[in-house]
Design an enzyme around this catalytic site. Structure first.
Site, PDB file in Angstrom:
ATOM      1  N   HIS A   1     -19.887 -39.835 -18.488  1.00 48.78           N
ATOM      2  CA  HIS A   1     -20.183 -40.771 -17.605  1.00 48.78           C
ATOM      3  C   HIS A   1     -19.710 -40.316 -16.264  1.00 48.78           C
ATOM      4  O   HIS A   1     -18.469 -39.895 -16.083  1.00 48.78           O
ATOM      5  CB  HIS A   1     -19.370 -42.076 -18.000  1.00 48.78           C
ATOM      6  CG  HIS A   1     -19.532 -43.141 -17.249  1.00 48.78           C
ATOM      7  ND1 HIS A   1     -18.403 -43.926 -16.607  1.00 48.78           N
ATOM      8  CD2 HIS A   1     -20.650 -43.594 -16.537  1.00 48.78           C
ATOM      9  CE1 HIS A   1     -19.110 -44.944 -15.885  1.00 48.78           C
ATOM     10  NE2 HIS A   1     -20.243 -44.658 -15.923  1.00 48.78           N
TER      11      HIS A   1
HETATM   12 CA    CA Z   1     -23.981 -38.683 -17.072  1.00 46.55          CA
END
Ligand code: CA
Ligand code: TV1
Ligand code: ZN
Length: 386
Positions: free
Chosen positions: A181
């Site tokens: 992320h």
């Molecule tokens: Ca990513």
């Protein structure tokens, strides 16, 4: 020359400083800056440098780094040495979250200011119209925070580059295909509507770093905040495959561009989303990873292309070299040129598109699950420009 020509009607700039490639995080550490040497060797062996403007970027100044990072953190990076004991008994951590993931190694500050300088130069080539696509494979270090290091990242070159773009552009779309992320970039622009962040990643709150990036984390909950609904997340399970990944990427990115109408795009191309990555868990081939770059290029907006993760160096280098060819719109031979140095590092596998190791992760992404993710994103987009 391999017949690779400058692209017609647009300019690609390539920002690479060989000084970075010599750096060492430590014997066992998965981040290997020499993957950049491998990448550049393939790019040059194909003759792609003939088709681009090549720049050896300068290091960013400490003042430039402080445009995002807190002064005391930059001062710390600038003066700390491997022999300093930065252990803090109160917080039971090393200073500014340095330690195993983010070790203090010789030349650390030089390393940080070089990759940040490259992203800043690349962004400025876009804003002063000297370049339409600017590439920095040494950048894309998306976890770094305002006042701490995180996940192999110390300086957030992406945030610094986007701040440059924002001096000239009303809206910047940030897209992140690293398997992790893009939390640092998301956090930096959480409260603004001038940047939309969109990350595709493996998501498991308890078990996969950094544990953030759920589908419903989309910005401040207070709808009065301009940032509401401007952070988008595409959480995925192990083993996603080519056709699924490409369709998902297109089904999500296309409506984001249509609704948000960015005037520039930043694409983080972390190569740990490839199959067989040492830290990743997807089953994506180099061609499918590249298809994302080709798709974003088609919007014809000023485009900053960055690296990121990628821990099986022979595959990282092939992916980023292939993506460089897509940026210049050149067809390259599917076998590496015979004179490519370091062929032994590629297991003597000359193909640019090797069979990756897909045995480690079973595909846990059902069609129904991926459809629900696309619907979740569409729901967020409906809140934009009421
Ligand atoms: Ca990513
Ligand atoms: C030293 C030596 C450090 C061997 C780190 C894998 C190592 C890892 C190592 C490692 C490793 C992580 C965590 C646990 C946070 C920790 C560039 C409390 C074999 C953009 C960063 C991943 C990804 C960090 C960076 C993660 C990027 N995984 N061996 N460390 N905790 N850290 O889980 O997004 O690709 O693994
Ligand atoms: Zn990663």
């Amino acid at each position: 020359n391999n017949g690779i020509k400058k692209p017609k009607g647009y300019t690609v700039s390539y920002h690479a400083n060989p000084e970075m490639e010599q750096m060492h995080f430590g014997q066992k550490h998965p981040m290997k800056p020499w993957r950049l040497t491998l990448t550049n060797k393939i790019v040059m062996a194909y003759g792609m440098h003939e088709a681009m403007d090549i720049y050896i970027p300068r290091a960013a100044s400490s003042q430039e780094l402080k445009d995002f990072h807190r002064g005391d953190y930059i001062d710390f990076l600038q003066r700390v040495t491997p022999s300093d004991n930065t252990w803090d008994p109160d917080s039971q951590t090393y200073a500014y979250n340095t330690g195993d993931d983010c070790p203090i190694f010789d030349g650390l500050y030089n390393y940080c200011s070089l990759y940040a300088g490259a992203s800043l130069d690349a962004a400025r080539k876009l804003t002063n119209h000297q370049s339409n696509i600017a590439i920095n494979w040494s950048g894309g270090l998306h976890h770094a925070k305002k006042n701490e290091a995180s996940g192999f990242c110390y300086i957030n070159d992406i945030v610094l580059a986007i701040l440059q773009l924002l001096l000239h552009h009303p809206r910047v779309l940030y897209i992140d295909i690293d398997v992790h992320h893009g939390d640092g970039v998301e956090q930096a622009f959480w409260s603004t509507d001038r940047v939309m962040t969109l990350s595709f990643h493996k998501y498991n709150r308890a078990e996969f770093f950094p544990g953030t990036g759920a589908l419903d984390d989309t910005g401040p909950l207070n709808n009065a905040s301009p940032g509401a609904h401007h952070s988008l997340n595409v959480p995925l399970h192990d083993g996603i495959e080519d056709a699924q990944y490409i369709k998902l990427f297109e089904d999500v990115v296309k409506p984001c561009v249509r609704q948000y109408k960015p005037t520039a795009i930043v694409l983080q191309c972390g190569a740990d989303s490839l199959g067989g990555d040492r830290l990743g868990c997807f089953n994506v081939n180099i061609k499918a990873h590249g298809a994302c770059v080709a798709f974003v290029k088609k919007f014809n907006l000023p485009l900053l292309v960055l690296g990121g993760g990628g821990y099986t160096p022979r595959n990282v280098a092939k992916a980023w070299a292939y993506e460089t060819s897509l940026c210049i719109g050149a067809e390259v031979h599917p076998n590496l040129p015979a004179h490519t140095p370091f062929l032994e590092h590629f297991g003597n596998e000359k193909t640019l598109f090797p069979k990756l190791d897909f045995t480690r992760y079973e595909n846990k992404n059902s069609r129904v699950y991926l459809e629900s993710v696309v619907m979740g994103i569409m729901e967020q987009l409906r809140y934009l420009q009421g």
